[in-house]
Write a protein that holds these residues in place. Structure first.
Motif, PDB file in Angstrom:
ATOM      1  N   GLY A  86      -5.521   2.453   4.751  1.00 63.30           N
ATOM      2  CA  GLY A  86      -4.328   3.159   4.295  1.00 63.30           C
ATOM      3  C   GLY A  86      -3.135   2.880   5.192  1.00 63.30           C
ATOM      4  N   TYR A  87      -3.394   2.823   6.494  1.00 54.36           N
ATOM      5  CA  TYR A  87      -2.321   2.528   7.447  1.00 54.36           C
ATOM      6  C   TYR A  87      -1.744   1.138   7.211  1.00 54.36           C
ATOM      7  N   VAL A  88      -2.617   0.162   7.000  1.00 54.01           N
ATOM      8  CA  VAL A  88      -2.166  -1.216   6.755  1.00 54.01           C
ATOM      9  C   VAL A  88      -1.318  -1.276   5.493  1.00 54.01           C
ATOM     10  N   ASN A  89      -1.739  -0.569   4.457  1.00 53.90           N
ATOM     11  CA  ASN A  89      -0.976  -0.571   3.208  1.00 53.90           C
ATOM     12  C   ASN A  89       0.406   0.048   3.409  1.00 53.90           C
ATOM     13  N   THR A  90       0.454   1.180   4.118  1.00 57.29           N
ATOM     14  CA  THR A  90       1.745   1.815   4.393  1.00 57.29           C
ATOM     15  C   THR A  90       2.630   0.899   5.230  1.00 57.29           C
ATOM     16  N   LEU A  91       2.033   0.249   6.222  1.00 58.42           N
ATOM     17  CA  LEU A  91       2.793  -0.661   7.078  1.00 58.42           C
ATOM     18  C   LEU A  91       3.404  -1.793   6.255  1.00 58.42           C
ATOM     19  N   MET A  92       2.639  -2.338   5.315  1.00 57.06           N
ATOM     20  CA  MET A  92       3.159  -3.439   4.495  1.00 57.06           C
ATOM     21  C   MET A  92       4.280  -2.973   3.573  1.00 57.06           C
TER      22      MET A  92
ATOM     23  N   ILE B 173       2.155  -9.956   5.841  1.00 55.90           N
ATOM     24  CA  ILE B 173       0.856 -10.344   5.309  1.00 55.90           C
ATOM     25  C   ILE B 173      -0.240  -9.707   6.152  1.00 55.90           C
ATOM     26  N   ALA B 174      -1.235  -9.125   5.482  1.00 58.04           N
ATOM     27  CA  ALA B 174      -2.427  -8.624   6.166  1.00 58.04           C
ATOM     28  C   ALA B 174      -3.412  -9.783   6.286  1.00 58.04           C
TER      29      ALA B 174
END
Length: 222
Positions: free
Chosen positions: A147-153, A164-165
């Motif tokens: 969820g954090y990665v998605n919010t960061l993107m 890009i992740a």
């Protein structure tokens, strides 16, 4: 891009695979991670920790992990994924779409390999965030970090940045652990590379498809 609606951010975001070398200003980086910190998490545990690499540190990290890729086996803290059925089909579609945008023939293994290896120079991004989770939280910690990665993107997209992740970096968790001197209670989740997108590069003209909502959502009303 202040005031852009979520639907527009979701429509516009893509995995940027070519960046300009110019670094992002400190105030924009501070804003980016302040936004990401609002990510909800299980019991508000907020298990994510971030090591943000840039400049010489990122160059050293890229050189080292590139050498590790060429000389060693994959060691992933979260295990290696297995792609089967529709997941394998979607993965192939994504890969073929990228190669087509770059005019790389399917049978050209060397060119495909070189493109894949760009993961370890972070596609030229000036900043790479390594995201780790708390081992004791298990699957729930990994879920929260997702969820954090998605919010960061999405936050990066809202600030006009390319992002890009990169799960590829986590496939060599042992190297990441050594480089960052991570304690044993931290697990490597992925990297998130960001910067100013090179819009002239054909890699950034490629877009993936999405499954139809009806194939994903099953309504049960009675």
């Amino acid at each position: 891009m202040a005031g852009v609606h979520l639907d527009q951010l979701l429509a516009d975001r893509y995995s940027c695979r070519a960046f300009l070398p110019d670094p992002v200003s400190d105030d924009v980086i501070d804003r980016l991670f302040a936004l990401a910190q609002r990510t909800p998490s299980w019991c508000n545990t907020q298990p994510w920790q971030v090591h943000l690499l840039g400049g010489e540190a990122l160059a050293r990290f890229g050189k080292g992990i590139g050498e590790r890729v060429l000389t060693g086996e994959q060691v992933a803290d979260l295990g290696l994924p297995t792609y089967e059925g529709v997941h394998a089909e979607r993965r192939r579609e994504s890969g073929y779409g990228l190669y087509s945008a770059l005019d790389i023939a399917r049978e050209d293994r060397e060119a495909r390999g070189l493109q894949m290896f760009k993961n370890f120079s972070f596609f030229g991004a000036p900043h790479t965030a390594i995201v780790t989770t708390d081992k004791a939280l298990g699957t729930y910690g990994v879920l929260d970090c997702g969820g954090y990665v998605n919010t960061l993107m999405l936050a990066a997209q809202s600030l006009g940045l390319g992002v890009i992740a990169q799960g590829a970096i986590a496939m060599y968790s042992d190297y990441v652990r050594d480089f960052l001197d991570l304690p044993e209670d931290r697990l490597v989740v992925c990297a998130v590379s960001f910067g100013h997108a090179d819009e002239s590069d054909p890699a950034n003209a490629f877009r993936t498809s999405r499954a139809d909502v009806a194939s994903v959502v099953r309504r049960i009303d009675s």
